[in-house]
Structure formats: structure tokens, C-alpha cells
Design a protein around this motif. Structure first.
Motif, PDB file in Angstrom:
ATOM      1  N   GLY A  23      33.986  33.612  26.281  1.00 17.45           N
ATOM      2  CA  GLY A  23      34.676  32.354  26.583  1.00 17.45           C
ATOM      3  C   GLY A  23      36.163  32.443  26.280  1.00 17.45           C
ATOM      4  N   ILE A  24      36.509  33.000  25.120  1.00 18.10           N
ATOM      5  CA  ILE A  24      37.932  33.123  24.764  1.00 18.10           C
ATOM      6  C   ILE A  24      38.606  34.164  25.646  1.00 18.10           C
ATOM      7  N   ALA A  25      37.891  35.283  25.888  1.00 14.70           N
ATOM      8  CA  ALA A  25      38.471  36.380  26.683  1.00 14.70           C
ATOM      9  C   ALA A  25      38.824  35.912  28.086  1.00 14.70           C
ATOM     10  N   LEU A  26      38.017  35.019  28.626  1.00 12.77           N
ATOM     11  CA  LEU A  26      38.318  34.529  29.973  1.00 12.77           C
ATOM     12  C   LEU A  26      39.639  33.760  29.979  1.00 12.77           C
ATOM     13  N   ASN A  27      39.832  32.916  28.976  1.00 17.84           N
ATOM     14  CA  ASN A  27      41.098  32.177  28.924  1.00 17.84           C
ATOM     15  C   ASN A  27      42.280  33.087  28.604  1.00 17.84           C
ATOM     16  N   ALA A  28      41.989  34.188  27.895  1.00 17.62           N
ATOM     17  CA  ALA A  28      43.073  35.127  27.587  1.00 17.62           C
ATOM     18  C   ALA A  28      43.323  36.063  28.765  1.00 17.62           C
ATOM     19  N   ALA A  29      42.526  35.937  29.826  1.00 18.71           N
ATOM     20  CA  ALA A  29      42.688  36.753  31.045  1.00 18.71           C
ATOM     21  C   ALA A  29      42.475  38.243  30.799  1.00 18.71           C
ATOM     22  N   ILE A  30      41.485  38.571  29.954  1.00 17.76           N
ATOM     23  CA  ILE A  30      41.175  39.979  29.734  1.00 17.76           C
ATOM     24  C   ILE A  30      40.405  40.507  30.946  1.00 17.76           C
ATOM     25  N   PRO A  31      40.850  41.630  31.542  1.00 18.11           N
ATOM     26  CA  PRO A  31      40.130  42.179  32.684  1.00 18.11           C
ATOM     27  C   PRO A  31      38.686  42.497  32.302  1.00 18.11           C
ATOM     28  N   PRO A  32      37.713  42.310  33.155  1.00 13.59           N
ATOM     29  CA  PRO A  32      37.849  41.869  34.555  1.00 13.59           C
ATOM     30  C   PRO A  32      37.792  40.348  34.724  1.00 13.59           C
ATOM     31  N   LEU A  33      38.017  39.618  33.644  1.00 10.26           N
ATOM     32  CA  LEU A  33      37.945  38.151  33.741  1.00 10.26           C
ATOM     33  C   LEU A  33      39.326  37.535  33.998  1.00 10.26           C
ATOM     34  N   HIS A  34      40.273  38.348  34.484  1.00 11.01           N
ATOM     35  CA  HIS A  34      41.664  37.895  34.581  1.00 11.01           C
ATOM     36  C   HIS A  34      42.087  37.243  35.895  1.00 11.01           C
ATOM     37  N   PRO A  35      41.384  37.454  37.024  1.00 15.07           N
ATOM     38  CA  PRO A  35      42.063  37.165  38.296  1.00 15.07           C
ATOM     39  C   PRO A  35      42.347  35.694  38.553  1.00 15.07           C
ATOM     40  N   TRP A  36      41.712  34.794  37.810  1.00 15.83           N
ATOM     41  CA  TRP A  36      42.037  33.378  37.989  1.00 15.83           C
ATOM     42  C   TRP A  36      43.519  33.133  37.752  1.00 15.83           C
ATOM     43  N   LEU A  37      44.105  33.961  36.873  1.00 20.09           N
ATOM     44  CA  LEU A  37      45.499  33.706  36.485  1.00 20.09           C
ATOM     45  C   LEU A  37      46.458  33.986  37.639  1.00 20.09           C
ATOM     46  N   GLN A  38      46.361  35.205  38.171  1.00 15.60           N
ATOM     47  CA  GLN A  38      47.290  35.535  39.274  1.00 15.60           C
ATOM     48  C   GLN A  38      46.914  34.813  40.558  1.00 15.60           C
ATOM     49  N   ASN A  65      46.728  41.739  47.960  1.00 15.95           N
ATOM     50  CA  ASN A  65      46.161  42.896  47.278  1.00 15.95           C
ATOM     51  C   ASN A  65      44.862  42.488  46.595  1.00 15.95           C
ATOM     52  N   LEU A  66      43.815  43.222  46.913  1.00 17.90           N
ATOM     53  CA  LEU A  66      42.497  42.859  46.371  1.00 17.90           C
ATOM     54  C   LEU A  66      42.458  43.036  44.867  1.00 17.90           C
ATOM     55  N   ASP A  67      41.858  42.081  44.203  1.00 15.34           N
ATOM     56  CA  ASP A  67      41.666  42.170  42.753  1.00 15.34           C
ATOM     57  C   ASP A  67      40.236  41.711  42.483  1.00 15.34           C
ATOM     58  N   THR A  68      39.873  41.581  41.215  1.00 15.43           N
ATOM     59  CA  THR A  68      38.467  41.259  40.950  1.00 15.43           C
ATOM     60  C   THR A  68      38.081  39.859  41.407  1.00 15.43           C
ATOM     61  N   ASP A  69      39.063  39.030  41.793  1.00 16.22           N
ATOM     62  CA  ASP A  69      38.669  37.728  42.334  1.00 16.22           C
ATOM     63  C   ASP A  69      37.955  37.897  43.676  1.00 16.22           C
ATOM     64  N   TRP A  70      38.064  39.106  44.257  1.00 21.11           N
ATOM     65  CA  TRP A  70      37.328  39.395  45.495  1.00 21.11           C
ATOM     66  C   TRP A  70      35.849  39.038  45.332  1.00 21.11           C
ATOM     67  N   PHE A  71      35.342  39.329  44.125  1.00 23.40           N
ATOM     68  CA  PHE A  71      33.905  39.152  43.925  1.00 23.40           C
ATOM     69  C   PHE A  71      33.473  37.701  44.082  1.00 23.40           C
ATOM     70  N   TYR A  72      34.340  36.764  43.709  1.00 17.93           N
ATOM     71  CA  TYR A  72      33.911  35.383  43.947  1.00 17.93           C
ATOM     72  C   TYR A  72      34.563  34.749  45.161  1.00 17.93           C
ATOM     73  N   ARG A  73      35.611  35.376  45.681  1.00 26.43           N
ATOM     74  CA  ARG A  73      36.205  34.801  46.901  1.00 26.43           C
ATOM     75  C   ARG A  73      35.511  35.344  48.145  1.00 26.43           C
ATOM     76  N   LYS A  74      35.467  36.681  48.265  1.00 28.67           N
ATOM     77  CA  LYS A  74      34.723  37.275  49.374  1.00 28.67           C
ATOM     78  C   LYS A  74      33.259  37.413  49.001  1.00 28.67           C
ATOM     79  N   GLY A  75      33.045  37.854  47.757  1.00 28.18           N
ATOM     80  CA  GLY A  75      31.673  38.041  47.290  1.00 28.18           C
ATOM     81  C   GLY A  75      30.900  36.740  47.387  1.00 28.18           C
ATOM     82  N   GLY A  76      31.581  35.639  47.098  1.00 31.25           N
ATOM     83  CA  GLY A  76      30.951  34.327  47.212  1.00 31.25           C
ATOM     84  C   GLY A  76      30.497  34.089  48.638  1.00 31.25           C
ATOM     85  N   ARG A  77      31.403  34.467  49.557  1.00 31.85           N
ATOM     86  CA  ARG A  77      31.056  34.278  50.967  1.00 31.85           C
ATOM     87  C   ARG A  77      29.952  35.238  51.386  1.00 31.85           C
ATOM     88  N   LEU A  78      30.026  36.460  50.842  1.00 32.29           N
ATOM     89  CA  LEU A  78      28.993  37.450  51.151  1.00 32.29           C
ATOM     90  C   LEU A  78      27.646  36.927  50.653  1.00 32.29           C
TER      91      LEU A  78
END
Lengths: 80, 590
Positions: free
Chosen positions: B190-205, B483-496
Motif C-alpha cells: 500500500g505504501i509502495a504504491l503511493n511512493a511509486a516504487i516500480p512496477p507500481l509506479h506508472p500511475w504517476l507519469q 512510450n509503453l510502461d507498466t501501465d500498459w497492463f491495465y490500460r491495454k491489458g484491461g482492454r485485452l
């Protein structure tokens, strides 16, 4: 409208700026010989280690970024 | 206890009054809130207070010690700067959200128990979402939606961890936790996500570049740094963080080099800088923790300064891409100067704030003989100068003249930038006041000959590489691209996921329709309609055949029987035959 700054429109000024930049690099390289170092790692104490490391880091950074671009670049409307 | 309310409450209650006031009074009121909060902070003695009892749990709104105080100070200072920067914005939604957001960050900082912490944590997520929504574009709506979903996920992880923690320990109060057991891992995630630790970071950028000009300033300061605070509080010395932090410093800089949107470049460099802090928390020595806390302090100021100066460009020109900008130093010289001060600070140039804070973390890695970590951190230091230090000001204010002619932003924006820039330099020139408020006593001298020359060499020769690569044309061109980042997994992956589910479930649906509705049901319908006829034929035809009926005669008999059964008028003979068969069966079976 206020008068615009145009210093870098003149090639002479750009040259001057670059000259100043290169000169400062030289000074840094020379300065390193006269610095007392207390290194934690053996290479940290080597002459001009940081200059080499900084330069190589940035070249490596660009090199890897260019390779990365091959894999991650998509059209701007990719997600739309 | 002379203070009447916690600093968080000052912002939260104050926010509610903002829509009711108009004009200059409103500006004065909003600026007064952080000032009152700061005055309250200064008078707050160490200890636990503002407690209340809720369902047998102690709720503590004021856990005041040296660690929480530093973050309290900087959150209030940056709120003042952020409010000043946003003063001319005529949008109460943004003002109220920003104030609630600042209140949430201060609430997290001084929370001594998990229950109030969680409430403030969610307040952070929700209020900041409105700072993205307030941009009122299609992209920002979508980004805000993704942002809140990701943070709800993080919040739920934290909540699950908290429930387990309270269940095990019997108290909601917390301090050091450390990684052991499911609950602690969930809290960590939970804390790591808010700290944007990879791979939980892409919400930030993803989200920060879509926020409003002024909202991004608050966002750059509060969410990740309140997570840094909480990480320092609960997981210092966790070895995993050393590696996560080091990776976090390195990966985003490659993306930052490729990125075209200036505020997205800054978002990547934000992740990179928080990486240094995570690394420091992982190392966990007094020097490393001091380095982390002071770096968070400095980082908030220079990152806000960078977001303000580039935000000013966006505000004045409506453009924020490298490919659209260039040559703005001519018409925005002050903004350019402030941006360069921010750039020098993030790059940790001597006499700029990053130099006196980041070096503590790197030194701590050196004292711990962490060779690889040290090399990665130095690489990332050179890299951050490359993209945040040079690329951002170069492509925005210098480079090729884009032909854009604009002017400096309004005075309040310039003033806000000026104050942040002042702090960036003042802290570096006189680090003692900052060092004095750090959690542990400081015995660190940033300005040694070796350190100054070493750092200058690292940066200047990095700059030389930039210079040569630009001149030779090898430097990757700025492109309008994603540029693809790990948000692909919920942006495209979500669609997939949606596509796969759509295919599987709807496929299943149509197959079952074919089988059950079209096929089986029809078959059963036919069976139940023709059943008696077929059964009768089955019984009678062999008898007729045996009795010598064939050809036309047999067909006639069949047609007659079919009609007789369908109309329910079978001759007595057939019924008698059925009765006989039934009796024979009974006789045989019984």
C-alpha cells in the motif's frame, strides 16, 4: 512588448559559451590532481574517476534509451 | 496544550469556507491557512496528543516527534507556495481540493494510529483526483479515472494490512513494523504504491502531466512524500528497499530521455528522486535516514519549482511538448532562470539544494560498502542531470526557436517560484538549519574538496556527453509518441482482459443459445410432440409387417395412425393392444 533577449541568436555567443564550458572541464580535470581524497572505494580515489564515470554514464544512458525506444515506442494515439 | 486544533484540521476546515468567500479576502484567507498551520507547528511540543477513543482504539491526531515535524514543516511551506502559485485560478474545485489534499498529507504525517492514518490516506487519493479532473479535458478525465482506481487498489491493500495488523497486535497504534507476515507485506505494498516504487509506479507519469497547471505542483509534493514519511516510520532498514530504490533511480531516466511531454519528463525524474529516498530508507543507518528526510525536504521544493516553471510555460503558451517549444528564454527570462535553479538543484550542483541532501544517501551506501548500489546511484545522479537538469530547460527555453512569443506569468506565480528558488539556494548555502531539524544528529560535511570536484566532474562530463551527442545527431530525437510502461497492463491489458472475457463469455453465450435454445429445446419440443406417434409406430409397424402388409398399404396405415394419435382419436384396437402390452410387461416384471 519588452525587448527580447537574443544572446544565443548570435553564433559568436554560442561559441563563447561552449568555449567557457570546455575550459571549465579542463579546470576540473586539472583540479583533481590537487584534491585530498578520502575514498571508500579504491576507484573513487583514482584521478578523474568521476569525469570518466559521468561521461560514460550519459553515453550509456542514451545508448540504452535508444534501444529501449525500439521496444516501447508507439503512436501518440495508441491508447485512444 | 495551547494549540486548539491539529494542522490537518486547519486546512480541512479552512477548505470548507473557501467557496463562501470572494475576491481579495479569499486570497488572503487561503494564504493565511498555511501560515496559521505553521505557527501551530512551531508551538507543538513532542509527544502524543489530540487523542480520542473510538471503539476501544486510541485515535492519535498528534504524534509529534522529530521525524513527523520535518515533514510537517515542509508540507506547510509547500502548501503556502502552491496556494500562492494558484491564487489567480478562478476555480473553487481546485482550491478546495488542494487544501483538503494538504490537510490529508499533514494528517498522515501526524497520525499515530492506523485508523486516522487510513482516513487521511484516502483523503489524499480522493482530493488529488479532483486536481486532475479539474483540467476538464478528455485525457484528464480518463487519467483521473485510472489514477483513482489504482489508488483505491493501493488503499485496499493498506486497509487489509491494517486489519491484520490490528487483529494481531490488538492496537491501532503503530510505529516500526518491518517486513514479517502477510499484514506487513500488504501495508508495504500500500505504501509502495503511493511512493511509486516500480512496477507500481506508472500511475504517476500517467496522471501528473494531465493535472491542472497548479494542481500538479501540489501533487508533485504531497502523495509520494507522505509515502516516504510513512516508509521511514514503518520500514527503515528493510533491505528489499535498497534494491527497489536503486532500480527506481535508474529505470525512469531512460524513459525521461525518450519522453516528449516536459511534465512527463519531470514525473519520471520524480520517481527517480524518490528512488534515492527509498534506497536511503533501506540502508536505514542514521546518516541514510537523515539523507532521506533532508532529500525529501529539498526535493519537494525543487520539484515544485520545476513543475511551477514548466507549468507557467503551459499556462502562458498552452504547449508543453519538447517538439512544440524552444527559445522561450527570450520572452520568459525569469521563468527560465527559476527553471534552471530547479534543474541545478535536482542535479545536485554544489550550492544548490540537492547537493547537501542526496550526497548523504550516497555516502551512506559507500560507508556500507554497497558497491553496486553506489555505482547505480552515481549513474542515476549523472542521468538525472542529463534529463531533468539539461533536457527540460534546454528544449523548453533554448534549443531551436519555436517562434512562440509570450510573456512572463502573473506576479503571484513568479513570486511563488521566487520563494521556492530562494529556498533551493539558501538550503544549499546554509544547510545548518535543515540539518538541525533532521531526526538524528548530523555529523556530515557536504562541502569537501573531493566531493565538490567529484560531483562537478560527474555532472559536467555528463553535460559534455549531452553536448557531443546533440551535435553529432546521435541524441534520440524528440518524437510525438507514447512510450509503453507498466501501465500498459491495465490500460491495454484491461482492454485485452475485456476482449478475452467478451470472447469467452459471449462465445459461451452464443454456443449455449445454439445448443439449448435452438437445438436441444427444439429437439425436445419435437420429441414431445411426435413422441406418442413414434412410439405407436415403433410398436405397430413390426406387427403390420409380420401380418403381411407392405408398400402402399403400410404407408396408408402409418398415415392413419399418425393422424389418429395427433387428433387423439385412435381406434379401440390400438388401445387394446397397448393395454395387452402393458399387462404382459407387468406380468414379466413382477
Amino acid at each position: 512588448m519588452k525587448k527580447e533577449l537574443k544572446i544565443f541568436d548570435k553564433p559568436k555567443n554560442v561559441k563563447r559559451f561552449l568555449g567557457f564550458f570546455y575550459a571549465s572541464l579542463l579546470v576540473l580535470l586539472v583540479l583533481d590532481f590537487f584534491i585530498h581524497k578520502h575514498a571508500e572505494f579504491p576507484w573513487e580515489g583514482a584521478i578523474n574517476f568521476f569525469a570518466v564515470y559521468g561521461f560514460l554514464s550519459c553515453v550509456l544512458l542514451i545508448f540504452i534509451a535508444k534501444i529501449l525506444r525500439i521496444f516501447v515506442k508507439r503512436d501518440e494515439d495508441y491508447y485512444d | 496544550m495551547t494549540n486548539f486544533m491539529p494542522p490537518a484540521a486547519i486546512f480541512i476546515i479552512g477548505a470548507l469556507f473557501v467557496p463562501l468567500i470572494k475576491g481579495k479576502l479569499k486570497s488572503a484567507f487561503m494564504l493565511l491557512l498555511p501560515v496559521i498551520a505553521f505557527a501551530t507547528l512551531v508551538k507543538m511540543p513532542e509527544g502524543n496528543y489530540w487523542t480520542l477513543n473510538f471503539l476501544d482504539y486510541n485515535i492519535i491526531f498528534g504524534r509529534v516527534d522529530r521525524l513527523s515535524m520535518v515533514f510537517g514543516y515542509i508540507f506547510t511551506i509547500i502548501s503556502f507556495i502552491g496556494i500562492l502559485f494558484a491564487l489567480k485560478v478562478e476555480d473553487d474545485l481546485q482550491h478546495v481540493s488542494a487544501l483538503l489534499y494538504a490537510g490529508g498529507a499533514l494528517g498522515v504525517t501526524f497520525a499515530g494510529d492506523f485508523i486516522s492514518l487510513y482516513i487521511f490516506w484516502e483523503l489524499l487519493a480522493i482530493s488529488s483526483t479532483f486536481l486532475i479532473l479539474a483540467r476538464r479535458t478528455k485525457q484528464s478525465q480518463a487519467a483521473a479515472f485510472r489514477y483513482i482506481l489504482v489508488h483505491v487498489f493501493g488503499g485496499l491493500c493498506l486497509l487489509a494490512g491494517i486489519v491484520i495488523y490490528i487483529q494481531n497486535s490488538g492496537t491501532a497504534e503503530f510505529s516500526y513494523i518491518g517486513l514479517s507476515g502477510t499484514g506487513s507485506y500488504l501495508i508495504f505494498i500500500g505504501i509502495a504504491l503511493n511512493a511509486a516504487i516500480p512496477p507500481l509506479h506508472p500511475w504517476l507519469q500517467d496522471a501528473y502531466p494531465e493535472a491542472t497547471v497548479t494542481g500538479a505542483v501540489f501533487m508533485s509534493a504531497l502523495t509520494t512524500k507522505s509515502a516516504v514519511y510513512l516508509m521511514v516510520r514503518t520500514f527503515p532498514g528493510t533491505e528489499l528497499l535498497i534494491w527497489l530504490g536503486a532500480i527506481m533511480t535508474a529505470i525512469p531516466i531512460f524513459y525521461a530521455v525518450l519522453e516528449n511531454d516536459i511534465r512527463r519528463v519531470l514525473s519520471y525524474s520524480l520517481i527517480n528522486q524518490v528512488g534515492f529516498m527509498m534506497c536511503g530508507i533501506g540502508i536505514g543507518t542514521q546518516l541514510a535516514i537523515n539523507g532521506t528526510v533532508s532529500h525529501a525536504f529539498c526535493h519537494i521544493l525543487y520539484k515544485a519549482l520545476l513543475f511551477m516553471s514548466t507549468g507557467s510555460v503551459l499556462y502562458m503558451t498552452g504547449k508543453i511538448r519538447c517538439t512544440d517549444l524552444g527559445g522561450l528564454y527570450k520572452t520568459m527570462p525569469l521563468t527560465c532562470l527559476f527553471c534552471m535553479i530547479g534543474a541545478a538543484s535536482i542535479s545536485a550542483f554544489p550550492l544548490f539544494s540537492g547537493f547537501v541532501s542526496k550526497s548523504m544517501i550516497i555516502s551512506a551506501a559507500a560507508y556500507g560498502k554497497m558497491t553496486i548500489i553506489w555505482l547505480i546511484l552515481q549513474f542515476a545522479s549523472a542521468g538525472v542531470f542529463h534529463h531533468a537538469g539539461i533536457k527540460v530547460p534546454f528544449f523548453t527555453f533554448f534549443s531551436e526557436d519555436s517562434g512562440i512569443r509570450t510573456k512572463e506569468p502573473p506576479l503571484n506565480m513568479l513570486l511563488a517560484m521566487g520563494i521556492a528558488a530562494f529556498f533551493c539556494i539558501a538550503i544549499a548555502v546554509f544547510p545548518a538549519p535543515l540539518y538541525n531539524i533532521l531526526p538524528y544528529p548530523v555529523d556530515y560535511v557536504p562541502y569537501t574538496g573531493a566531493h565538490v570536484v567529484g560531483q562537478l566532474q560527474l555532472l559536467m562530463f555528463g553535460a559534455l556527453a549531452f553536448c557531443l551527442l546533440i551535435l553529432s545527431g546521435y541524441y534520440p530525437a524528440e518524437l510525438r509518441a507514447v512510450n509503453l510502461d507498466t501501465d500498459w497492463f491495465y490500460r491495454k491489458g484491461g482492454r485485452l482482459f475485456y476482449y478475452i472475457m467478451d470472447k469467452i463469455l459471449n462465445g459461451l453465450n452464443s454456443v449455449s443459445e445454439k445448443v439449448f435454445v435452438g437445438g436441444l429445446a427444439g429437439y425436445l419440443g419435437r420429441i414431445s410432440r411426435d413422441g406418442p406417434v413414434r412410439a405407436a409406430l415403433l410398436a405397430m409397424v413390426p406387427a403390420w409387417v409380420i401380418s403381411g402388409k407392405a408398400g402402399e398399404k403400410l404407408d396408408q396405415k402409418k398415415t392413419f395412425l399418425r393422424m389418429a394419435i395427433e387428433t387423439g382419436t385412435s381406434p379401440v384396437g390400438i388401445n387394446a393392444a397397448w393395454a395387452t402390452i402393458f399387462l404382459v410387461l407387468v406380468y414379466l416384471l413382477v
